[in-house]
Design a protein around this motif. Structure first.
Motif, PDB file in Angstrom:
ATOM      1  N   ALA A 185      -8.162  31.315  97.606  1.00 46.63           N
ATOM      2  CA  ALA A 185      -7.560  31.982  98.230  1.00 46.63           C
ATOM      3  C   ALA A 185      -6.250  32.293  97.768  1.00 46.63           C
ATOM      4  CB  ALA A 185      -7.444  31.093  99.392  1.00 46.63           C
ATOM      5  N   LYS A 186      -5.029  32.720  98.413  1.00 45.49           N
ATOM      6  CA  LYS A 186      -3.433  33.234  98.173  1.00 45.49           C
ATOM      7  C   LYS A 186      -3.011  31.584  98.764  1.00 45.49           C
ATOM      8  CE  LYS A 186      -2.624  37.476  98.642  1.00 45.49           C
ATOM      9  NZ  LYS A 186      -1.834  38.841  99.226  1.00 45.49           N
ATOM     10  N   GLY A 187      -2.021  31.204  97.461  1.00 46.20           N
ATOM     11  CA  GLY A 187      -1.498  29.755  97.927  1.00 46.20           C
ATOM     12  C   GLY A 187      -2.143  28.401  97.283  1.00 46.20           C
ATOM     13  N   GLU A 188      -3.664  29.095  96.722  1.00 45.59           N
ATOM     14  CA  GLU A 188      -4.399  27.905  96.044  1.00 45.59           C
ATOM     15  C   GLU A 188      -3.819  27.558  94.429  1.00 45.59           C
ATOM     16  OE1 GLU A 188      -8.154  27.243  99.167  1.00 45.59           O
ATOM     17  OE2 GLU A 188      -8.311  28.071  97.051  1.00 45.59           O
ATOM     18  N   GLY A 189      -4.170  26.639  94.001  1.00 46.43           N
ATOM     19  CA  GLY A 189      -4.216  26.895  92.534  1.00 46.43           C
ATOM     20  C   GLY A 189      -4.864  27.449  91.712  1.00 46.43           C
ATOM     21  N   ARG A 190      -4.660  26.890  90.307  1.00 46.45           N
ATOM     22  CA  ARG A 190      -6.479  27.840  89.679  1.00 46.45           C
ATOM     23  C   ARG A 190      -7.875  27.362  89.711  1.00 46.45           C
ATOM     24  NH1 ARG A 190      -4.367  31.398  85.451  1.00 46.45           N
ATOM     25  NH2 ARG A 190      -6.179  31.385  84.886  1.00 46.45           N
ATOM     26  N   LYS A 191      -8.883  28.041  90.261  1.00 53.04           N
ATOM     27  CA  LYS A 191     -10.405  27.790  90.173  1.00 53.04           C
ATOM     28  C   LYS A 191     -11.034  28.426  88.804  1.00 53.04           C
ATOM     29  CE  LYS A 191     -13.414  28.048  93.782  1.00 53.04           C
ATOM     30  NZ  LYS A 191     -13.785  29.310  95.066  1.00 53.04           N
ATOM     31  N   LYS A 192     -11.611  27.042  88.471  1.00 52.33           N
ATOM     32  CA  LYS A 192     -13.234  27.773  87.542  1.00 52.33           C
ATOM     33  C   LYS A 192     -13.744  28.286  87.628  1.00 52.33           C
ATOM     34  CE  LYS A 192     -11.404  24.573  84.420  1.00 52.33           C
ATOM     35  NZ  LYS A 192     -12.490  22.941  83.531  1.00 52.33           N
ATOM     36  N   ILE A 240     -35.036  28.672  90.931  1.00 46.20           N
ATOM     37  CA  ILE A 240     -35.016  28.273  89.407  1.00 46.20           C
ATOM     38  C   ILE A 240     -33.486  28.472  89.109  1.00 46.20           C
ATOM     39  CG2 ILE A 240     -34.332  30.305  87.701  1.00 46.20           C
ATOM     40  CD1 ILE A 240     -36.954  31.812  88.651  1.00 46.20           C
ATOM     41  N   THR A 241     -32.746  28.413  88.198  1.00 42.82           N
ATOM     42  CA  THR A 241     -31.633  27.559  88.584  1.00 42.82           C
ATOM     43  C   THR A 241     -30.713  28.304  86.552  1.00 42.82           C
ATOM     44  OG1 THR A 241     -31.294  25.613  87.843  1.00 42.82           O
ATOM     45  CG2 THR A 241     -30.833  26.222  89.792  1.00 42.82           C
ATOM     46  N   PRO A 242     -29.298  28.156  86.543  1.00 37.47           N
ATOM     47  CA  PRO A 242     -29.165  28.127  85.238  1.00 37.47           C
ATOM     48  C   PRO A 242     -29.419  26.503  84.486  1.00 37.47           C
ATOM     49  CG  PRO A 242     -27.523  29.331  86.475  1.00 37.47           C
ATOM     50  CD  PRO A 242     -28.839  28.249  87.464  1.00 37.47           C
ATOM     51  N   SER A 243     -29.688  26.705  83.156  1.00 36.09           N
ATOM     52  CA  SER A 243     -30.026  25.537  82.728  1.00 36.09           C
ATOM     53  C   SER A 243     -28.592  24.250  82.422  1.00 36.09           C
ATOM     54  CB  SER A 243     -30.521  26.089  81.166  1.00 36.09           C
ATOM     55  OG  SER A 243     -31.008  26.643  80.986  1.00 36.09           O
ATOM     56  N   TYR A 244     -28.001  25.036  82.517  1.00 38.14           N
ATOM     57  CA  TYR A 244     -26.791  24.130  82.714  1.00 38.14           C
ATOM     58  C   TYR A 244     -25.382  24.326  83.313  1.00 38.14           C
ATOM     59  CZ  TYR A 244     -28.176  22.374  78.217  1.00 38.14           C
ATOM     60  OH  TYR A 244     -29.374  22.640  77.124  1.00 38.14           O
ATOM     61  N   PRO A 245     -25.057  23.904  84.732  1.00 34.52           N
ATOM     62  CA  PRO A 245     -23.961  24.128  85.671  1.00 34.52           C
ATOM     63  C   PRO A 245     -23.530  24.364  85.400  1.00 34.52           C
ATOM     64  CG  PRO A 245     -24.535  22.170  86.270  1.00 34.52           C
ATOM     65  CD  PRO A 245     -25.895  22.140  84.448  1.00 34.52           C
ATOM     66  N   ASP A 246     -22.455  24.011  84.241  1.00 35.15           N
ATOM     67  CA  ASP A 246     -20.863  23.530  84.286  1.00 35.15           C
ATOM     68  C   ASP A 246     -20.464  24.228  83.333  1.00 35.15           C
ATOM     69  OD1 ASP A 246     -22.736  22.306  82.127  1.00 35.15           O
ATOM     70  OD2 ASP A 246     -20.705  20.396  81.866  1.00 35.15           O
ATOM     71  N   ILE A 247     -21.275  25.579  82.703  1.00 37.44           N
ATOM     72  CA  ILE A 247     -20.752  27.107  81.997  1.00 37.44           C
ATOM     73  C   ILE A 247     -20.049  27.856  82.118  1.00 37.44           C
ATOM     74  CG2 ILE A 247     -21.689  28.736  80.650  1.00 37.44           C
ATOM     75  CD1 ILE A 247     -24.023  27.583  80.627  1.00 37.44           C
ATOM     76  N   LEU A 248     -18.296  27.484  82.446  1.00 35.33           N
ATOM     77  CA  LEU A 248     -17.472  28.687  82.987  1.00 35.33           C
ATOM     78  C   LEU A 248     -17.296  29.651  81.942  1.00 35.33           C
ATOM     79  CD1 LEU A 248     -14.554  28.283  83.763  1.00 35.33           C
ATOM     80  CD2 LEU A 248     -13.472  28.661  81.134  1.00 35.33           C
ATOM     81  N   ILE A 249     -17.528  30.752  83.338  1.00 32.55           N
ATOM     82  CA  ILE A 249     -17.548  32.055  83.271  1.00 32.55           C
ATOM     83  C   ILE A 249     -16.335  32.580  83.005  1.00 32.55           C
ATOM     84  CG2 ILE A 249     -18.512  34.772  84.466  1.00 32.55           C
ATOM     85  CD1 ILE A 249     -21.025  32.719  85.980  1.00 32.55           C
ATOM     86  N   ALA A 250     -15.582  32.457  84.272  1.00 34.11           N
ATOM     87  CA  ALA A 250     -14.361  33.225  84.557  1.00 34.11           C
ATOM     88  C   ALA A 250     -13.005  31.851  85.640  1.00 34.11           C
ATOM     89  CB  ALA A 250     -14.320  34.465  85.474  1.00 34.11           C
ATOM     90  N   LYS A 251     -11.896  31.989  85.402  1.00 40.41           N
ATOM     91  CA  LYS A 251     -10.862  31.154  85.476  1.00 40.41           C
ATOM     92  C   LYS A 251     -10.005  32.664  86.940  1.00 40.41           C
ATOM     93  CE  LYS A 251     -10.076  28.011  82.665  1.00 40.41           C
ATOM     94  NZ  LYS A 251      -9.088  27.266  81.854  1.00 40.41           N
ATOM     95  N   LEU A 252     -10.010  32.141  88.165  1.00 44.41           N
ATOM     96  CA  LEU A 252      -9.014  32.787  88.311  1.00 44.41           C
ATOM     97  C   LEU A 252      -7.956  32.118  89.749  1.00 44.41           C
ATOM     98  CD1 LEU A 252     -12.443  33.366  91.652  1.00 44.41           C
ATOM     99  CD2 LEU A 252     -10.880  35.409  89.459  1.00 44.41           C
TER     100      LEU A 252
END
Length: 410
Positions: A185-192, A240-252
């Motif tokens: 959202a606008k006004g928030e910091g960068r989000k992973k 079913i889930t991804p093998s690792y939950p902390d893989i970075l896809i993008a930064k918003l």
């Protein structure tokens, strides 16, 4: 002469079970005047790779059954001998269960390499093949997001699913569907945006194009006839889930949004690396480090210091004397620092030559070898399946290949 005698003494210890069996069957043991087995230098060439200063020698394996018949040694390959000599020893399994190191003893390099190639290219896994992007206002392009999604490992048993061919329609038996909707959202910091935000859709896809135009936006819908959890009861309590939950896809950044749907299908690494279940699978022959003479006192300390892998250690032999020993031969990487003049230390030849360093030459203190039929194998899984399961499946695939060859020959 001390060096030659020490090496011959070590060579004479290398006697295989095949030699003993042959001598026993033909009563050669009762005739002391007739030598049994191979001469020491041939036995060394047969079972070891010798690491010389410029390159290893005797690297080839002798597979011809009559190669040593003139000296009374049967070199034929027999199933009984293979069954008796072959064994697998597990050395190390990492805490997360994704790295496995084990020894395979009593096989040829060709078989070890066959396992490696099967692990890399022929074991089926599930990976994202299609990524449908409904909205992307981030600074990461659509094709880059799709490429990153394709390399995300998925913790799903591929045996539960079928291959998707060109003529097949996606359904619960050949496709796994995930959706991702992340917004800053606008006004928030960068989000992973991480893989833990991927949500499995057991009821199938929820997006469809509004028209036949390739540029049209997708909209919500349900394509599968029934839930995947109904088709596979084992998935009801184990989503079913991804093998690792902390893989970075993008930064918003503020105001950015990503909404997409990713479809995973079954494939093999031969088609694309994203289906390869291992980060790497490799093997090496067991190193063998032999001290050809007693290395004592100052020479022992210099030898231990010269080895970057800490293969050597020092033991006290009394009267204030120290002696070098081979403590950890498995860790040897054949860097050859232990067999160079002055143990690899740089020396100034003459002051008038502006401290020109003397060329490193080999000395006969240590013999470096590799055992031809002993392989250290390591498997690093991407997380889709544990490494022990991967190796078991690789054995089944190799067995199936052998059965097909036998069937075609018969």
């Amino acid at each position: 002469m001390a060096t030659k005698e020490g090496e011959d003494k070590e060579v004479k210890r290398i006697v295989t079970e095949e030699d003993k069996t042959y001598a026993k069957n033909f009563n050669i043991m009762d005739l002391p005047d007739i030598p049994t087995g191979l001469p020491p230098h041939l036995q060394l060439q047969r079972t070891r790779v010798l690491c010389q200063n410029d390159a290893p020698i005797h690297t080839a394996s002798v597979g011809y059954s009559g190669a040593y018949s003139s000296v009374g040694v049967d070199n034929s390959v027999k199933l009984e001998n293979f069954s008796e000599n072959f064994r697998v020893n597990v050395i190390h399994l990492s805490e997360d269960g994704m790295e496995l190191e084990f020894d395979m003893i009593g096989i040829d390099a060709a078989i070890a390499n066959a396992f490696r190639r099967i692990l890399l290219a022929e074991l089926p896994t599930m990976a994202f093949e299609r990524v449908f992007i409904a909205n992307n206002t981030s600074i990461v392009q659509d094709e880059v997001i799709a490429q990153r999604m394709g390399l995300v490992p998925i913790a799903a048993d591929p045996k539960l699913f079928e291959f998707l061919s060109e003529n097949d329609q996606p359904n619960e038996k050949n496709t796994i569907v995930f959706k991702l909707h992340a917004k800053c959202a606008k006004g928030e910091g960068r989000k992973k945006v991480l893989t833990n935000q991927l949500i499995w859709l057991p009821n199938g896809s929820e997006l469809v194009k509004e028209s036949g135009d390739s540029n049209s936006k997708p909209k919500t819908y349900t394509s599968f006839s029934h839930s995947q959890s109904d088709s596979f009861p084992e998935l009801a309590n184990n989503p079913i889930t991804p093998s690792y939950p902390d893989i970075l896809i993008a930064k918003l950044g503020p105001g950015h949004e990503i909404e997409l749907e990713a479809h995973a299908v079954k494939g093999i690494g031969k088609t694309h690396a994203k289906w390869s279940p291992v980060a790497t699978a490799w093997y090496r022959m067991l190193p063998e480090v032999i001290l050809l003479r007693e290395v004592e006192d100052e020479d022992a300390e210099r030898l231990v210091k010269a080895c970057p892998q800490k293969v050597f250690d020092i033991e006290d032999i009394g009267n204030g004397r120290k002696r070098a020993t081979v403590a950890r031969p498995r860790d040897c990487t054949l860097c050859r620092q232990c067999v160079r003049e002055n143990y690899g230390e740089e020396m100034n030849k003459e002051e008038e030559k502006e401290q020109k360093q003397e060329q490193k030459e080999w000395i006969e203190n240590v013999a470096l070898r590799r055992v031809k039929n002993h392989f250290i194998f390591k498997i690093e899984s991407t997380g889709s399946l544990p490494p022990d399961i991967l190796f078991t499946e690789a054995v089944k695939i190799l067995e199936d290949k052998c059965q097909r060859v036998i069937a075609n020959l018969s």
